[in-house]
Design an enzyme around this catalytic site. Sequence first.
Site, PDB file in Angstrom:
ATOM      1  N   TYR A   1       0.935  -1.396   0.203  1.00 43.53           N
ATOM      2  CA  TYR A   1       0.023   0.043  -0.021  1.00 43.53           C
ATOM      3  C   TYR A   1       0.918   1.332   0.122  1.00 43.53           C
ATOM      4  O   TYR A   1       0.416   2.299  -0.378  1.00 43.53           O
ATOM      5  CB  TYR A   1      -0.948  -0.016   1.323  1.00 43.53           C
ATOM      6  CG  TYR A   1      -2.165  -0.700   1.122  1.00 43.53           C
ATOM      7  CD1 TYR A   1      -1.948  -1.977   0.590  1.00 43.53           C
ATOM      8  CD2 TYR A   1      -3.279  -0.089   1.420  1.00 43.53           C
ATOM      9  CE1 TYR A   1      -3.413  -2.865   0.665  1.00 43.53           C
ATOM     10  CE2 TYR A   1      -4.735  -0.781   1.249  1.00 43.53           C
ATOM     11  CZ  TYR A   1      -4.623  -2.169   0.950  1.00 43.53           C
ATOM     12  OH  TYR A   1      -5.687  -2.851   0.667  1.00 43.53           O
TER      13      TYR A   1
ATOM     14  N   LYS B   1       3.466 -15.259   1.600  1.00 39.86           N
ATOM     15  CA  LYS B   1       3.650 -16.142   0.347  1.00 39.86           C
ATOM     16  C   LYS B   1       5.235 -16.199   0.328  1.00 39.86           C
ATOM     17  O   LYS B   1       5.887 -15.715  -0.370  1.00 39.86           O
ATOM     18  CB  LYS B   1       3.297 -15.242  -0.818  1.00 39.86           C
ATOM     19  CG  LYS B   1       1.689 -15.458  -1.000  1.00 39.86           C
ATOM     20  CD  LYS B   1       1.273 -16.796  -1.562  1.00 39.86           C
ATOM     21  CE  LYS B   1       1.516 -17.030  -2.888  1.00 39.86           C
ATOM     22  NZ  LYS B   1       1.246 -18.355  -3.350  1.00 39.86           N
TER      23      LYS B   1
ATOM     24  N   ASP C   1      -2.288 -17.985   0.486  1.00 38.53           N
ATOM     25  CA  ASP C   1      -3.714 -18.744  -0.482  1.00 38.53           C
ATOM     26  C   ASP C   1      -4.183 -19.957   0.322  1.00 38.53           C
ATOM     27  O   ASP C   1      -5.388 -19.899  -0.070  1.00 38.53           O
ATOM     28  CB  ASP C   1      -2.951 -18.858  -1.931  1.00 38.53           C
ATOM     29  CG  ASP C   1      -1.900 -19.738  -2.072  1.00 38.53           C
ATOM     30  OD1 ASP C   1      -1.151 -19.883  -0.794  1.00 38.53           O
ATOM     31  OD2 ASP C   1      -1.475 -20.401  -2.905  1.00 38.53           O
TER      32      ASP C   1
ATOM     33  N   ASP D   1      -6.236  -7.124   3.795  1.00 39.40           N
ATOM     34  CA  ASP D   1      -7.426  -6.541   3.597  1.00 39.40           C
ATOM     35  C   ASP D   1      -8.156  -7.807   2.777  1.00 39.40           C
ATOM     36  O   ASP D   1      -9.516  -7.744   3.213  1.00 39.40           O
ATOM     37  CB  ASP D   1      -6.964  -5.687   2.329  1.00 39.40           C
ATOM     38  CG  ASP D   1      -7.984  -4.947   1.594  1.00 39.40           C
ATOM     39  OD1 ASP D   1      -9.068  -4.692   2.328  1.00 39.40           O
ATOM     40  OD2 ASP D   1      -8.061  -4.687   0.449  1.00 39.40           O
TER      41      ASP D   1
ATOM     42  N   ASP E   1     -12.023  -9.383   4.177  1.00 44.49           N
ATOM     43  CA  ASP E   1     -13.254  -9.536   3.789  1.00 44.49           C
ATOM     44  C   ASP E   1     -13.817 -10.959   3.575  1.00 44.49           C
ATOM     45  O   ASP E   1     -15.043 -10.873   3.772  1.00 44.49           O
ATOM     46  CB  ASP E   1     -13.181  -8.839   2.409  1.00 44.49           C
ATOM     47  CG  ASP E   1     -13.359  -7.343   2.078  1.00 44.49           C
ATOM     48  OD1 ASP E   1     -13.175  -6.823   3.136  1.00 44.49           O
ATOM     49  OD2 ASP E   1     -13.945  -7.117   0.996  1.00 44.49           O
TER      50      ASP E   1
END
Length: 369
Positions: free
Chosen positions: A142, A193, A226, A250, A254
Amino acid sequence: MASFNLLLLPGDGIGPEVMAEVERVVAWLKQNGICDVETETDLVGGCAYDDHGEAVSDATIEKALKADAVMLGAVGGPKWDGVAFDKRPEAGLLRLRKDLNLFANLRPAICYPALADASSLKRDIVEGLDIMIVRELTGGVYFGEPKAITELGNGQKRAVDTQVYDTFEIERIAHVAFDLARKRRNLVHSAEKRNVMVSGVLWNEVVNEVHAADYSDVELQHILADACAMQLVRAPKQFDVILTDNLFGDMLSDQAAMLTGSLGMLPSASLGPEDADGKRRAMYEPVHGSAPDIAGNGLANPIATIASFAMALRYSFDQADAADRLEAAIAGVLDADLRTADIMQEGKSQVSTAAMGEAIVAEMQKSES
Ligand code: IPM
Ligand code: MG
């Protein structure tokens, strides 16, 4: 009566509607002599851009720095799609997070028993769910530089975002996650990751070091981000605290929100480092967005924002009793079958944003008398 000051930044879309319900709770707390939260309201996001050409002004940042806590509604909407990237509504939110140094974003995903059937997953998968996502909020892709779109001169353009993490940033967010786990079920999943990103390699290494140095009593599991997304829908109750970076946090938050029935249910707290007096800067906001498609119709669910205010009572104002009561009142109205449109189910009563706020206050009143 203890007194605090709270800066309200309702923002865009449904932000003002859901924030009005927080003001209702604030007024009730004062009337009942529980605590005196003095509020001031200011602009952030698209409405601020419309007013003075910036998504957040220096004066608003000054107020936010001085307040005991900040509450944010939501920012953004299609109206500002054409606005320059650095002036977009979202830029105001990112600046607030950065300037207040709110590196620790806590996103609890709790499935209220009354809502277990509102989730798109089966009841037995989500019933009793209680996850805390700890998202790093001031670093990563970000904010990393360079961040630009450049012309390559051959008719092509190149867009670069940069994922950057320094050791100290990973250390301090890992401490937050392990400390929280100790007060919960003592389990941290650290998601990155490391199979493809060197920032993931460092993340993994530093989390291991913090764990070995100070938290060997807490169980630590590493999971690829993932795989974490997959496990969140396969068997979400295996998780207690999920520790992750800004971007993965983020997305995973959600996803976790939907396990609870609706994005309209998920609160969050963003905290800065502790100062010498043990106080932290803090901003509280629902995880959901500005939902411009339903704004102004009384359809928004104010629960995520009211629950965010409960987090403010707990983490910024040290009013754990009031926070417990507010959270119990939310559970109470859900048990009484009141539902906003997003969580409406057959046989329940659909109520407006304001009616939901009124019902929560009435539920608190019951416990008062
Ligand atoms: C969130 C939101 C924000 C984010 C947007 C509005 C900038 O999605 O708080 O999760 O990406 O952090
Ligand atoms: Mg988000």
